[in-house]
Design a protein around this motif. Structure first.
Motif, PDB file in Angstrom:
ATOM      1  N   LEU A   4       0.825  -1.200   0.000  1.00 20.68           N
ATOM      2  CA  LEU A   4       0.000   0.000   0.000  1.00 20.68           C
ATOM      3  C   LEU A   4       0.865   1.259   0.000  1.00 20.68           C
ATOM      4  O   LEU A   4       0.611   2.202  -0.758  1.00 20.68           O
ATOM      5  CB  LEU A   4      -0.940  -0.003   1.211  1.00 20.68           C
ATOM      6  N   CYS A   5       1.902   1.278   0.821  1.00 24.29           N
ATOM      7  CA  CYS A   5       2.818   2.428   0.852  1.00 24.29           C
ATOM      8  C   CYS A   5       3.501   2.607  -0.505  1.00 24.29           C
ATOM      9  O   CYS A   5       3.641   3.735  -1.001  1.00 24.29           O
ATOM     10  CB  CYS A   5       3.869   2.243   1.946  1.00 24.29           C
ATOM     11  N   ILE A  53       0.971   4.076  -2.997  1.00 22.90           N
ATOM     12  CA  ILE A  53       0.747   5.502  -2.747  1.00 22.90           C
ATOM     13  C   ILE A  53       1.927   6.323  -3.262  1.00 22.90           C
ATOM     14  O   ILE A  53       1.743   7.367  -3.900  1.00 22.90           O
ATOM     15  CB  ILE A  53       0.490   5.758  -1.245  1.00 22.90           C
ATOM     16  N   LEU A 100      -6.546  12.149   0.963  1.00 16.67           N
ATOM     17  CA  LEU A 100      -6.599  10.893   1.725  1.00 16.67           C
ATOM     18  C   LEU A 100      -5.260  10.155   1.796  1.00 16.67           C
ATOM     19  O   LEU A 100      -4.996   9.444   2.766  1.00 16.67           O
ATOM     20  CB  LEU A 100      -7.658   9.957   1.127  1.00 16.67           C
ATOM     21  N   ILE A 105      -3.706   7.766   4.884  1.00 23.71           N
ATOM     22  CA  ILE A 105      -3.553   6.326   4.657  1.00 23.71           C
ATOM     23  C   ILE A 105      -2.087   5.932   4.751  1.00 23.71           C
ATOM     24  O   ILE A 105      -1.745   4.889   5.337  1.00 23.71           O
ATOM     25  CB  ILE A 105      -4.148   5.929   3.289  1.00 23.71           C
ATOM     26  N   GLY A 152      -1.028   5.823   8.409  1.00 26.93           N
ATOM     27  CA  GLY A 152      -1.597   4.617   9.026  1.00 26.93           C
ATOM     28  C   GLY A 152      -0.885   3.355   8.580  1.00 26.93           C
ATOM     29  O   GLY A 152      -0.622   2.459   9.380  1.00 26.93           O
ATOM     30  N   ALA A 153      -0.537   3.285   7.292  1.00 23.28           N
ATOM     31  CA  ALA A 153       0.159   2.097   6.778  1.00 23.28           C
ATOM     32  C   ALA A 153       1.557   1.994   7.366  1.00 23.28           C
ATOM     33  O   ALA A 153       2.011   0.897   7.711  1.00 23.28           O
ATOM     34  CB  ALA A 153       0.222   2.143   5.253  1.00 23.28           C
TER      35      ALA A 153
END
Length: 169
Positions: free
Chosen positions: A105-106, A109, A150, A154, A157-158
């Motif tokens: 996810l990181c 992004i 967002l 996110i 948090g990740a």
């Protein structure tokens, strides 16, 4: 027979004489006398004993209750140990999967952010007089607008999740 059954059922439930006495509202010595066969409980007390030991009255009055054998307890203990090991392995596997999903996810992004930086918002230069281009431009603008607001939340948090799921082996 009754005395032996009361004693073996009490032990199988993991109760001391004192604990059973408290449940039955009698003194410990009464339980001791019943188990030694020096006295017997009356019928009302027999019902209370069966409820406290979670066994039917017929079991108290009937056959001798076999105490669990050490071999059976050992087998149960081994099975529980195997189950605990399997659960620990599943938990570790889930933690690793979550860890790598958060890393992915990181990375996603960061990649999308790099694309937006390189493209330098090309939708601003589009011809909005053409309906198809206008719809695509608005959709791209909405996507970028949402992403810019967002993505930092996110991403934080990740990153926190990555540190929380990171386990040295």
């Amino acid at each position: 027979m009754l005395n032996e059954n009361i004693k073996s059922l009490r032990k199988s439930k993991g109760l001391s004489q004192q604990e059973l006495a408290v449940k039955l509202n009698v003194v410990r010595q009464t339980i001791s006398k019943w188990e030694q066969g020096l006295s017997v409980p009356d019928s009302d007390m027999l019902i209370l004993i069966s409820e406290a030991l979670e066994a039917p009255v017929s079991t108290l009055l009937g056959e001798t209750v076999a105490e669990p054998k050490a071999d059976a307890l050992q087998a149960i203990s081994e099975k529980l140990e195997i189950i605990n090991l399997q659960l620990a392995q599943r938990k570790a596997t889930r933690r690793k999967i979550l860890h790598w999903l958060l890393i992915s996810l990181c990375t996603a992004i960061a990649t999308i952010s790099a694309v937006f930086i390189v493209l330098n918002s090309p939708y601003l230069g589009w011809n909005y007089n053409d309906p198809e281009t206008a719809v695509a431009g608005v959709a791209f603008h909405a996507l970028e607008w949402l992403f810019v607001r967002l993505a930092p939340i996110i991403l934080i948090g990740a990153i926190i999740g990555i540190f929380l799921t990171w386990k040295k082996e």
